[in-house]
Design a protein around this motif. Structure first.
Motif, PDB file in Angstrom:
ATOM      1  N   GLY A   6      76.450  54.133 -12.983  1.00  9.56           N
ATOM      2  CA  GLY A   6      77.395  53.278 -12.999  1.00  9.56           C
ATOM      3  C   GLY A   6      78.684  54.203 -13.145  1.00  9.56           C
ATOM      4  N   GLU A   7      78.241  55.045 -12.736  1.00 13.76           N
ATOM      5  CA  GLU A   7      79.856  56.182 -12.369  1.00 13.76           C
ATOM      6  C   GLU A   7      80.006  56.763 -11.414  1.00 13.76           C
ATOM      7  N   GLY A   8      80.658  56.604 -10.154  1.00 17.87           N
ATOM      8  CA  GLY A   8      80.217  56.992  -9.204  1.00 17.87           C
ATOM      9  C   GLY A   8      78.537  56.576  -8.050  1.00 17.87           C
ATOM     10  N   SER A   9      78.250  55.700  -8.717  1.00 16.59           N
ATOM     11  CA  SER A   9      76.538  55.800  -7.818  1.00 16.59           C
ATOM     12  C   SER A   9      76.693  53.998  -7.288  1.00 16.59           C
ATOM     13  N   ARG A  10      74.802  53.929  -7.279  1.00 16.26           N
ATOM     14  CA  ARG A  10      74.914  52.402  -6.458  1.00 16.26           C
ATOM     15  C   ARG A  10      74.895  51.436  -8.202  1.00 16.26           C
ATOM     16  N   MET A  11      74.319  52.565  -9.203  1.00 13.45           N
ATOM     17  CA  MET A  11      74.324  51.384 -10.023  1.00 13.45           C
ATOM     18  C   MET A  11      75.182  50.260 -10.615  1.00 13.45           C
ATOM     19  N   ARG A  12      75.826  49.133 -11.414  1.00 16.63           N
ATOM     20  CA  ARG A  12      76.524  48.318 -11.801  1.00 16.63           C
ATOM     21  C   ARG A  12      76.331  48.105 -12.813  1.00 16.63           C
ATOM     22  N   THR A  13      77.321  48.180 -13.784  1.00 17.75           N
ATOM     23  CA  THR A  13      77.218  48.286 -14.982  1.00 17.75           C
ATOM     24  C   THR A  13      77.512  47.155 -15.161  1.00 17.75           C
ATOM     25  N   LEU A  14      76.756  46.243 -16.586  1.00 16.15           N
ATOM     26  CA  LEU A  14      76.497  44.954 -16.347  1.00 16.15           C
ATOM     27  C   LEU A  14      77.340  44.127 -18.054  1.00 16.15           C
ATOM     28  N   VAL A  15      77.186  46.104 -18.919  1.00 16.48           N
ATOM     29  CA  VAL A  15      77.104  45.755 -20.707  1.00 16.48           C
ATOM     30  C   VAL A  15      77.894  46.695 -20.616  1.00 16.48           C
ATOM     31  N   ARG A  16      78.926  46.496 -21.374  1.00 22.92           N
ATOM     32  CA  ARG A  16      79.995  47.524 -22.331  1.00 22.92           C
ATOM     33  C   ARG A  16      80.568  47.294 -22.898  1.00 22.92           C
ATOM     34  N   SER A  17      79.949  46.931 -24.651  1.00 18.58           N
ATOM     35  CA  SER A  17      80.263  45.745 -25.208  1.00 18.58           C
ATOM     36  C   SER A  17      80.188  46.857 -26.955  1.00 18.58           C
ATOM     37  N   ASP A  18      81.257  46.366 -27.596  1.00 20.28           N
ATOM     38  CA  ASP A  18      80.931  46.635 -28.967  1.00 20.28           C
ATOM     39  C   ASP A  18      80.441  45.413 -29.983  1.00 20.28           C
ATOM     40  N   ASP A  19      80.007  44.047 -29.589  1.00 21.55           N
ATOM     41  CA  ASP A  19      79.806  42.640 -29.933  1.00 21.55           C
ATOM     42  C   ASP A  19      77.714  42.935 -30.141  1.00 21.55           C
ATOM     43  N   LEU A  20      77.492  42.583 -30.498  1.00 18.85           N
ATOM     44  CA  LEU A  20      75.986  42.734 -30.944  1.00 18.85           C
ATOM     45  C   LEU A  20      75.595  41.747 -29.959  1.00 18.85           C
ATOM     46  N   GLU A  22      76.701  39.430 -28.041  1.00 18.78           N
ATOM     47  CA  GLU A  22      77.380  39.338 -26.816  1.00 18.78           C
ATOM     48  C   GLU A  22      75.927  40.278 -26.145  1.00 18.78           C
ATOM     49  N   THR A  23      76.236  41.538 -26.477  1.00 20.46           N
ATOM     50  CA  THR A  23      74.213  42.711 -25.916  1.00 20.46           C
ATOM     51  C   THR A  23      72.942  41.998 -25.842  1.00 20.46           C
ATOM     52  N   GLU A  25      71.980  38.509 -25.694  1.00 20.54           N
ATOM     53  CA  GLU A  25      72.071  37.656 -24.957  1.00 20.54           C
ATOM     54  C   GLU A  25      72.048  38.057 -23.963  1.00 20.54           C
ATOM     55  N   MET A  26      72.994  39.039 -23.558  1.00 17.64           N
ATOM     56  CA  MET A  26      73.024  39.649 -21.778  1.00 17.64           C
ATOM     57  C   MET A  26      71.821  40.754 -21.245  1.00 17.64           C
ATOM     58  N   ILE A  27      71.580  41.394 -22.063  1.00 11.33           N
ATOM     59  CA  ILE A  27      70.537  42.701 -21.959  1.00 11.33           C
ATOM     60  C   ILE A  27      68.972  42.029 -21.867  1.00 11.33           C
ATOM     61  N   SER A  28      69.281  40.694 -23.577  1.00  6.31           N
ATOM     62  CA  SER A  28      68.009  39.764 -22.659  1.00  6.31           C
ATOM     63  C   SER A  28      67.380  39.138 -21.718  1.00  6.31           C
ATOM     64  N   SER A  29      68.678  38.651 -21.200  1.00  5.26           N
ATOM     65  CA  SER A  29      68.580  38.213 -19.539  1.00  5.26           C
ATOM     66  C   SER A  29      68.273  39.010 -18.418  1.00  5.26           C
ATOM     67  N   ALA A  30      67.982  40.033 -19.117  1.00  2.71           N
ATOM     68  CA  ALA A  30      67.829  41.132 -17.419  1.00  2.71           C
ATOM     69  C   ALA A  30      67.029  41.705 -18.354  1.00  2.71           C
ATOM     70  N   TYR A  31      65.853  41.737 -19.088  1.00  2.00           N
ATOM     71  CA  TYR A  31      64.515  42.175 -19.821  1.00  2.00           C
ATOM     72  C   TYR A  31      63.962  41.120 -20.361  1.00  2.00           C
ATOM     73  N   GLN A  43      80.143  48.294 -37.819  1.00  2.56           N
ATOM     74  CA  GLN A  43      81.304  48.156 -37.030  1.00  2.56           C
ATOM     75  C   GLN A  43      81.560  49.496 -35.666  1.00  2.56           C
ATOM     76  N   ASP A  44      80.400  50.660 -36.301  1.00  2.00           N
ATOM     77  CA  ASP A  44      80.551  51.666 -34.810  1.00  2.00           C
ATOM     78  C   ASP A  44      79.759  50.704 -34.214  1.00  2.00           C
ATOM     79  N   PHE A  45      79.046  50.141 -34.060  1.00  2.00           N
ATOM     80  CA  PHE A  45      78.410  49.424 -32.372  1.00  2.00           C
ATOM     81  C   PHE A  45      78.775  49.729 -31.349  1.00  2.00           C
ATOM     82  N   SER A  46      78.238  49.931 -30.517  1.00  2.00           N
ATOM     83  CA  SER A  46      78.661  49.934 -28.840  1.00  2.00           C
ATOM     84  C   SER A  46      77.170  50.139 -28.077  1.00  2.00           C
ATOM     85  N   ALA A  47      76.956  48.995 -27.241  1.00  2.00           N
ATOM     86  CA  ALA A  47      76.155  48.786 -25.831  1.00  2.00           C
ATOM     87  C   ALA A  47      76.708  49.647 -24.429  1.00  2.00           C
ATOM     88  N   TRP A  48      75.691  50.060 -23.885  1.00  2.00           N
ATOM     89  CA  TRP A  48      76.078  50.261 -22.607  1.00  2.00           C
ATOM     90  C   TRP A  48      74.624  49.994 -21.738  1.00  2.00           C
TER      91      TRP A  48
END
Length: 329
Positions: A6-20, A22-23, A25-31, A43-48
């Motif tokens: 996702g950084e200088g590549s052909r991969m696209r960032t779909l999730v960058r969130s600290d909301d569990l 939201e994460t 829901e979005m990754i469930s739709s991908a997998y 309180q430290d949860f984050s996902a990419w």
């Protein structure tokens, strides 16, 4: 990965969130629908999550910022080959297998089973997603069948150091193709050939298991002599068995049986026997009452392990902890 997807590549960032939520829901739709839970310091949860690919193969990158549990529903239509690039994960198939996967190691998520994946804080991995029909066709070819075979995989990584090198090579080729935006994106023939080559390499480097057996060792092989030896192991793993016994059952010389096992099961006959015995000792330890009269030594001796130190070493290597931990759990 040599650079974050996702950084200088052909991969696209779909999730960058600290909301569990939201994460989830979005990754469930991908997998597939899955449980997502922060196990410590929510309180430290984050996902990419990032994704890219070409027809037939999807490459994904994931990371979680705190200790996290991911428990997907069975994938059904595809399988995932996962590689840990940072940190460590523990993978469980409830009641069946457990695997600790360190940085640089891989594991396979069988499409027909449930799994729980426990991530340490800051872990990062990539997954190669292959369609199940492509994998099943490759399994049929690997097993000498004319028709597709319902491929079932053990959790463990490649079957040998040489197999690990082969898988690393095809995995690196897929990563390069996706990250650099190679010709497979626009050339269906190249995409199909690379997809089939990836599935074939998976067959040659990882262990298949029989659909009816929830165990970690290979049982479904094309070689009839190996099948005969395996049948003896399955039926008499609690009895003294020598290489000569197995060779006699297989109707081969000991040396020929060794060679056949290496080719079709990825290990020696006695190593296969040891894995079966470890699996059955593990089942007995899981079923035993920690406060009851059964001891680790008794179970080890029951399954042919006369040296308790070696048994503990092999058990720890296989399950990630001492047999006494299983007995007490």
């Amino acid at each position: 990965m040599h650079a974050p997807a996702g950084e200088g590549s052909r991969m696209r960032t779909l999730v960058r969130s600290d909301d569990l939520d939201e994460t989830r829901e979005m990754i469930s739709s991908a997998y597939s629908p899955y449980e997502l839970r922060a196990l410590s310091r929510p309180q430290d949860f984050s996902a990419w999550y990032a994704e890219g690919g070409f027809p037939g193969v999807t490459l994904s990158g994931l990371s979680y910022g705190t200790e996290t549990l991911v428990a997907p529903e069975p994938l059904t239509t595809y399988l995932l080959v996962c590689q840990v690039h940072k940190g460590r994960v523990r993978v469980e198939s409830p009641g069946r297998e457990e695997q600790f996967v360190d940085t640089g190691d891989t594991y396979v998520l069988d499409p027909h089973r449930r799994f729980k994946v426990f991530w340490t804080a800051g872990s990062r991995m990539t997954t190669i997603r292959l369609p199940r029909d492509v994998v099943d066709r490759a399994a049929g070819e690997a097993l000498g069948r004319e028709e597709p075979v319902r491929a079932r995989f053990a959790l463990g990584g490649p079957v040998s150091a040489a197999a690990a090198e082969s898988w690393s090579g095809i995995s690196a080729a897929v990563h390069r193709e996706v990250m650099a935006g190679g010709v497979a994106h626009d050339n269906p023939l190249i995409a199909a050939q690379l997809t089939q080559m990836t599935a074939a390499t998976l067959m040659a480097t990882h262990r298949l298991v029989p659909a009816s057996e929830p165990v970690r060792y290979t049982g479904n092989v094309a070689h009839p002599a190996v099948r005969r030896a395996i049948q003896l192991i399955e039926e008499r793993s609690d009895q003294p068995l020598t290489l000569s016994d197995l060779a006699a059952a297989a109707r081969l010389s000991p040396r020929a049986l060794q060679e056949a096992f290496q080719r079709y099961a990825g290990c020696t006959p006695l190593a296969y026997l040891r894995e079966v015995r470890l699996d059955r000792a593990h089942r007995d330890l899981v079923a035993a009452d920690a406060d009851g009269p059964v001891t680790v030594a008794q179970i080890a001796y029951r399954w042919g392990f006369s040296n308790l130190g070696r048994f503990a070493h092999w058990y720890r290597k296989r399950y990630g902890h001492a047999p006494s931990v299983t007995l007490r759990s």
